[in-house]
Design an enzyme around this catalytic site. Sequence first.
Site, short mmCIF file in Angstrom:
data_model
loop_
_atom_site.label_atom_id
_atom_site.label_comp_id
_atom_site.label_asym_id
_atom_site.label_seq_id
_atom_site.Cartn_x
_atom_site.Cartn_y
_atom_site.Cartn_z
N ARG A 1 -40.42 12.77 67.57
CA ARG A 1 -40.14 14.21 67.70
C ARG A 1 -41.30 14.81 68.49
O ARG A 1 -42.46 14.58 68.16
CB ARG A 1 -40.04 14.89 66.34
CG ARG A 1 -39.03 14.28 65.38
CD ARG A 1 -38.92 15.12 64.11
NE ARG A 1 -38.34 14.38 63.01
CZ ARG A 1 -37.03 14.24 62.80
NH1 ARG A 1 -36.18 14.79 63.64
NH2 ARG A 1 -36.58 13.56 61.75
N ARG B 1 -33.36 11.98 63.30
CA ARG B 1 -32.32 12.85 62.74
C ARG B 1 -32.52 14.32 63.10
O ARG B 1 -33.59 14.88 62.92
CB ARG B 1 -32.27 12.68 61.22
CG ARG B 1 -31.12 13.44 60.57
CD ARG B 1 -31.06 13.15 59.09
NE ARG B 1 -30.72 11.78 58.83
CZ ARG B 1 -31.29 11.02 57.90
NH1 ARG B 1 -32.26 11.50 57.17
NH2 ARG B 1 -30.90 9.78 57.71
N HIS C 1 -40.32 4.29 64.52
CA HIS C 1 -40.94 5.42 63.83
C HIS C 1 -42.47 5.40 63.97
O HIS C 1 -43.15 6.36 63.61
CB HIS C 1 -40.54 5.38 62.35
CG HIS C 1 -40.85 6.62 61.58
ND1 HIS C 1 -41.82 6.66 60.59
CD2 HIS C 1 -40.34 7.87 61.65
CE1 HIS C 1 -41.87 7.88 60.08
NE2 HIS C 1 -40.99 8.64 60.71
N TYR D 1 -48.17 20.53 59.26
CA TYR D 1 -48.14 19.31 58.47
C TYR D 1 -49.53 18.70 58.40
O TYR D 1 -50.30 18.75 59.36
CB TYR D 1 -47.23 18.25 59.10
CG TYR D 1 -45.76 18.59 59.21
CD1 TYR D 1 -45.25 19.83 58.83
CD2 TYR D 1 -44.86 17.66 59.73
CE1 TYR D 1 -43.90 20.12 58.95
CE2 TYR D 1 -43.51 17.94 59.84
CZ TYR D 1 -43.04 19.17 59.46
OH TYR D 1 -41.71 19.45 59.58
N HIS E 1 -48.00 15.27 54.65
CA HIS E 1 -47.20 14.35 55.46
C HIS E 1 -47.90 13.03 55.76
O HIS E 1 -47.26 12.06 56.15
CB HIS E 1 -46.83 15.05 56.78
CG HIS E 1 -45.77 14.36 57.57
ND1 HIS E 1 -46.06 13.64 58.71
CD2 HIS E 1 -44.43 14.28 57.39
CE1 HIS E 1 -44.93 13.15 59.21
NE2 HIS E 1 -43.94 13.52 58.43
#
Length: 697
Positions: free
Chosen positions: A388, A418, A448, A481, A605
């Site tokens: 992202r 997502r 990821h 985060y 996070h």
Amino acid sequence: MDAIIEVIPAADLQKPEFYINRDASLLEFNRRVLAQARNEDVPLLERLNYLCISCSNLDEFYEVRVASVIQMAAIDPKVTGSDGLTPGEQLELISVKAHELVTEQYQVLNEILIPKLQTQNINFIRRKDWSETQLKWLQNYFNEEVLPILTPVGLDSAHPFPRILNKSLNFIISLTGKDAFGRNSGRAILQAPRALPRIVQLPAEETQSGRYDFVFLSSIIHAFVDQLFNGMTIKGCYQFRVTRNSDFFVDDDAIDDLLLAVEGELAMRNYGDEVRLEIDANCPDETVAFLLARFDMTRQHLFLVDGPVNLNRLQEIIRLVDRPDVKFVPFKQSVPAQFARNKDMFAAIRRQDILLHHPFDSFAPVVEFLRQAAASPEVLAIKQTLYRTGADSPIVNALIKAARAGKEVTVVIELRARFDEKANIDLAAKLQEAAVHVVYGVVGYKTHAKMCLVLRREGKELVNYVHLGTGNYHPKTTQLYTDYGLFTCDKELGEDVRKVFAQLTSLGKVTKLNKLLQSPFTLHSGLLDKIEREIAFAQKGKAAKIVIKVNAVVEEILIQSLYRASQAGVEVKLIVRGICSLRPGIPGASENIEVRSIIGRFLEHERIYAFLNGGNQEIYASSADVMNRNMFRRVEVFFPIGSKKLQNRILRDLELYLTDNTEAWLMQPDGHYRRANRIEDQNPVQAQIQLLNELQS
């Protein structure tokens, strides 16, 4: 004399009573978020924001998790997870807890936040309270801004029930009388276009000085809906909203082009299967039954709500209200002294490993690292993973400049991040136009890992400069985060990162790595080995300790290993933001395990794994949580923090979180949480605020 605790056999640790349902645990997390909306120590508009976050989280929970359980109930209704629940039993549990949560959300809004906002001259004006001048202004607003783009659909054989977009605002309208063609179906559907703001601010001339007056779009439509049905009488007008299955299904064995497959799935996201129905609590039973039948849903997934059907849109208020006194105090992110003293990023990294802790430390050094790499004649190649990034990302701009400067730039983009799929498809096209080599990772495994590799010629040597992180390369989220990022030119780590990139792009077999653990290959087994090592130390009578700070703990085999560590006398501290399927405090199984969750100003996070290792402390950071998907269905890296100075910094950060007595919640054996109680005369410890204050001093 100490009580004798009978150790539970390893085989019994697989029994369902040792595991908390992951969806129930996730709903518990949302209750902790919602508790912040009640917290009087939090600024008022931020409390409203926590309410909205809890609602947004619940939306995604239904779109993804509940949708998945519903599908499983249809495919294999007898299958059970580690908690022993069938899909049907899970849906019953979810329904009870979700209804309790939604009831509390609207109670907090109606009974606490709206009255408190009114005391601060921030008002939601109901239709019955509109003044004559406000009514006139809103009538004009409706005629000019709303009416022209509304399309009511009267239901009859020629006008079937329309397709309802996922999470859109809709109205079902009861009518009497006949239209111009002599028709009278008795019902119509009106969909509010997404282009319309859900909250309308009354202009300054319509309010008193210093007041912020707002009206919900739903109230405006209710007030003037009769203008859409000339000659007919409105018996009732009721809001409703449908939540749909928004998860992707891409058949990995049947696709030739992942990009085309994801694009095809995107087109269908707004029209997936219905999983939740929200309706105005004033809606008559007959109309409720009609909508339930139309969407083929039961009351298990029905929510009758006392207010707007989409509380998420209240977040707009925070932007519209210019009142710093009811918001968090702004803060300035710091830049590590190593970079402040030395503007040459590569020279600074050559001197020592450098750790960033966001949001306390700025993300700017990461952007500057890539900018300098793009401009440096010595840099030959840049390799980057992107999961992202956000719109108009400075990271992406730097990569494009590097490619245009003739450098070899390779980007691994995860198309299936997502709800960012469309953004990543557009990003891939933008990068390819600039001659960047773009690959989409590995079919069947989400990429990821957060990695950036810069290959630089220095004399006769090629040096790998690396940035590894626990969070995304997204400048905006690094202000919200908590995450760690490591800069290093460690030779073995650099070689490991290069090998992982080669594997992602070439699809060659995995080669042995020096320092990194990588899923889906060595991460799970490597973690088990490190836990077993602590168990061995404890069994020899030596001090043994594990501290893990992650977003979720779900994976069953690792949970069993942590139970065994507790039985052996290992001190286990888990700081878990969200889902935790492990039960702490069970005699004979987990009495040496503590689970805490921190809910504060920033979203926790980072993923940190610390092992005492007989006094030879090991600390690893990662983008991986203790979840099946991270261990077996994603490409993740688990990287060591080698510098003793940086290790001590992280250990000190962890200790702050472990002693937090202000924003911490302690998990009980039954899966519920209670706030950490401050002992009388004990100084308050608020980890996030203390870190913020220290790094800005």
